[in-house]
Design a protein around this motif. Sequence first.
Motif, PDB file in Angstrom:
ATOM      1  N   LEU A 160       0.821  -1.203   0.000  1.00 39.20           N
ATOM      2  CA  LEU A 160       0.000   0.000   0.000  1.00 39.20           C
ATOM      3  C   LEU A 160       0.858   1.257   0.000  1.00 39.20           C
ATOM      4  CD1 LEU A 160      -2.838   1.185   0.089  1.00 39.20           C
ATOM      5  CD2 LEU A 160      -2.730   1.099   2.593  1.00 39.20           C
ATOM      6  N   GLU A 161       1.947   1.223   0.769  1.00 42.80           N
ATOM      7  CA  GLU A 161       2.822   2.393   0.810  1.00 42.80           C
ATOM      8  C   GLU A 161       3.559   2.569  -0.514  1.00 42.80           C
ATOM      9  OE1 GLU A 161       5.960   4.424   3.992  1.00 42.80           O
ATOM     10  OE2 GLU A 161       5.382   2.306   4.171  1.00 42.80           O
ATOM     11  N   ASN A 162       3.956   1.481  -1.144  1.00 39.28           N
ATOM     12  CA  ASN A 162       4.583   1.583  -2.458  1.00 39.28           C
ATOM     13  C   ASN A 162       3.625   2.166  -3.486  1.00 39.28           C
ATOM     14  OD1 ASN A 162       7.410   0.417  -2.541  1.00 39.28           O
ATOM     15  ND2 ASN A 162       6.352  -1.217  -1.456  1.00 39.28           N
ATOM     16  N   LEU A 163       2.368   1.722  -3.457  1.00 42.48           N
ATOM     17  CA  LEU A 163       1.382   2.243  -4.390  1.00 42.48           C
ATOM     18  C   LEU A 163       1.139   3.729  -4.162  1.00 42.48           C
ATOM     19  CD1 LEU A 163      -0.820   1.947  -6.533  1.00 42.48           C
ATOM     20  CD2 LEU A 163      -2.382   1.200  -4.713  1.00 42.48           C
ATOM     21  N   ALA A 164       0.995   4.125  -2.902  1.00 41.25           N
ATOM     22  CA  ALA A 164       0.714   5.530  -2.597  1.00 41.25           C
ATOM     23  C   ALA A 164       1.863   6.432  -3.033  1.00 41.25           C
ATOM     24  CB  ALA A 164       0.444   5.697  -1.108  1.00 41.25           C
ATOM     25  N   GLY A 362      -7.140  -8.815  -1.799  1.00 40.38           N
ATOM     26  CA  GLY A 362      -5.938  -8.965  -0.994  1.00 40.38           C
ATOM     27  C   GLY A 362      -4.672  -9.140  -1.807  1.00 40.38           C
ATOM     28  N   ASP A 363      -4.676  -8.791  -3.072  1.00 37.46           N
ATOM     29  CA  ASP A 363      -3.512  -8.940  -3.950  1.00 37.46           C
ATOM     30  C   ASP A 363      -3.059  -7.576  -4.452  1.00 37.46           C
ATOM     31  OD1 ASP A 363      -1.516 -10.215  -5.334  1.00 37.46           O
ATOM     32  OD2 ASP A 363      -2.775 -10.670  -7.082  1.00 37.46           O
ATOM     33  N   LEU A 364      -2.917  -6.634  -3.533  1.00 40.90           N
ATOM     34  CA  LEU A 364      -2.563  -5.268  -3.920  1.00 40.90           C
ATOM     35  C   LEU A 364      -1.160  -5.190  -4.495  1.00 40.90           C
ATOM     36  CD1 LEU A 364      -3.763  -2.422  -3.957  1.00 40.90           C
ATOM     37  CD2 LEU A 364      -2.739  -2.033  -1.709  1.00 40.90           C
ATOM     38  N   GLY A 365      -0.307  -6.170  -4.178  1.00 43.85           N
ATOM     39  CA  GLY A 365       1.050  -6.157  -4.698  1.00 43.85           C
ATOM     40  C   GLY A 365       1.135  -6.364  -6.193  1.00 43.85           C
ATOM     41  N   SER A 366       0.047  -6.836  -6.816  1.00 46.51           N
ATOM     42  CA  SER A 366       0.068  -7.087  -8.262  1.00 46.51           C
ATOM     43  C   SER A 366      -0.249  -5.839  -9.078  1.00 46.51           C
ATOM     44  CB  SER A 366      -0.935  -8.188  -8.613  1.00 46.51           C
ATOM     45  OG  SER A 366      -2.259  -7.773  -8.313  1.00 46.51           O
TER      46      SER A 366
END
Length: 406
Positions: A160-164, A362-366
Motif C-alpha cells: 500500500l505504501e509503495n502504491l501511494a 488482498g492482492d494489492l502487490g500485483s
Amino acid sequence: MASQGGPPQDQPQQPGYGQPPLPGGQQLPGEPGFWSPQQPPPWTGPQQPYPPQPYPQQQPPYGQPPYGQPPYGQHPYGQVPYNMRPPEPRQIPAPPGTPFHQLARNAPHKWWRPLLGTLALAAFAFFATIAVFLVWSIVHGAITGDFPDGEGDQLFPTDLENLASTLVMLAILTPAVVFTAWAIQRRPPWSVASVLNKIRWKWLLLACLPALGYLAVSVALTALVDQLFPNADPAAADDGSWIGFAAFIGPALLILCLVPFQSAAEEFVFRGWLVQAIGAYGPRGESGNLFTRLFRTPWPALVISSALFVSAHGYTGWALIDIFLFAMTVGWLTVRTGGIEAAIALHALNNLLAFLLPAATGDLGSWADQGGAPWTLLLSDIPALAFFAVTVSWLAKRRKVETVSR
C-alpha cells in the motif's frame, strides 16, 4: 416727409446692426442693436450657415494613415525607443480557430521551445521522484522509527505504501506541465487542458458516463470471451476472494483519492504536452506538399505520443497493441473534443477498477504487474473503445463542445 435714404422723420431712429449704439447705452438687452463695450460688435456681413462648417481637408491616398498620424506600430518621430515601448504580455494564446494539437504554436513559438520544455519535464520528473522518495522516507522514519531499505521495485515495506508513493510521484507531473507551458512556451498554462485554456469540469463529469459504459461493455465481453475461449490464457491466475470490508476500506480510500490525480497527470503529459509539442511543428495553411499537409494534421502527434505512452509501461505481446489502441482512441477524442477531459475520465475510471479489484482480493502487490495478455483481450477491449469513442463524439456534437480556440 422722410428724406431719401434715411428713416422717416416722425419715427425714432433705432440703431441696427452695423450702427453705433445710442449714447449712454439706452437699449435694453434683447432689443435690436443692443451692444455693450464688453462685447464684440455684431457681425454685419453676409449671413453664415450655423454651425460653421470646417475648412475642407485634403484626404490621404487610399490605404495611407491620415495626415499627421504615423503608420500603425511606428513612433511619430521614428522608431520607438526601447524604454518607451509598452510591455509585451507574458501569456500569448494561439490565434482564434486553432485546433487543440497546435495550441503551442503561438506568436513566441520557436523551434527550440517544445524541445526545451520536454527536456525540462524529463528533468523535473527525475528530480521530483528523488524528492518525493526522500521526503516520504523521512516521514516514514519519523513515524515508524526506522528508515526503509528498498529492494528492487519495492521502495517501502508494504504494498500500500509503495502504491501511494508511486501515485504521488506521478501526480506532481500535472503542475510541472502547466508551469512549463507558461514559462517556456509563454502561453496560457491551462491551454494544455483544452482550447478554452481551462479544464471544462462539466464536460469532464459528463464524459464519465460513456467511461462507465466502456467498463460495463468491457467486463461483459471479457466474461463472454472467457466462456468462448476458456484456454486462450493458460497462465490465468486465481481471482482470489473478498478480504472483508475492514481490510478493504483503507486501501480503497487511498486509491479513490490518488488515482484520479495520477491518471490526469499522465493525460497532461502524453495527450496534452506531447501532442501539442509535436503538433507545434506542423505549419498552418492549406498549401504545401504531401508531407507538409500530413504533418499539419494531428496524426503524427497522436502516433508518436501513443508510442511513447506504450514505452512508458511494461506491457508485452498483445497487451502492447491493446494499450496502443487505447492511447490512439483517447488521443483522437482529445483533438475531436478540443481537450483532454474525456481522456481523463476514461483513464481514471479504468485505473480505479484496475487498482480496486486487487485491493478487494488482498492482492494489492500485483498493481505493478504489466506483462502480456492473450489475443482475446482485443475481442473485449476494441468494441468497448469503439463504444466510448462513438458515444463521446455524439455527446460533444450534441453539447456543442468547442473544438478550436476562441
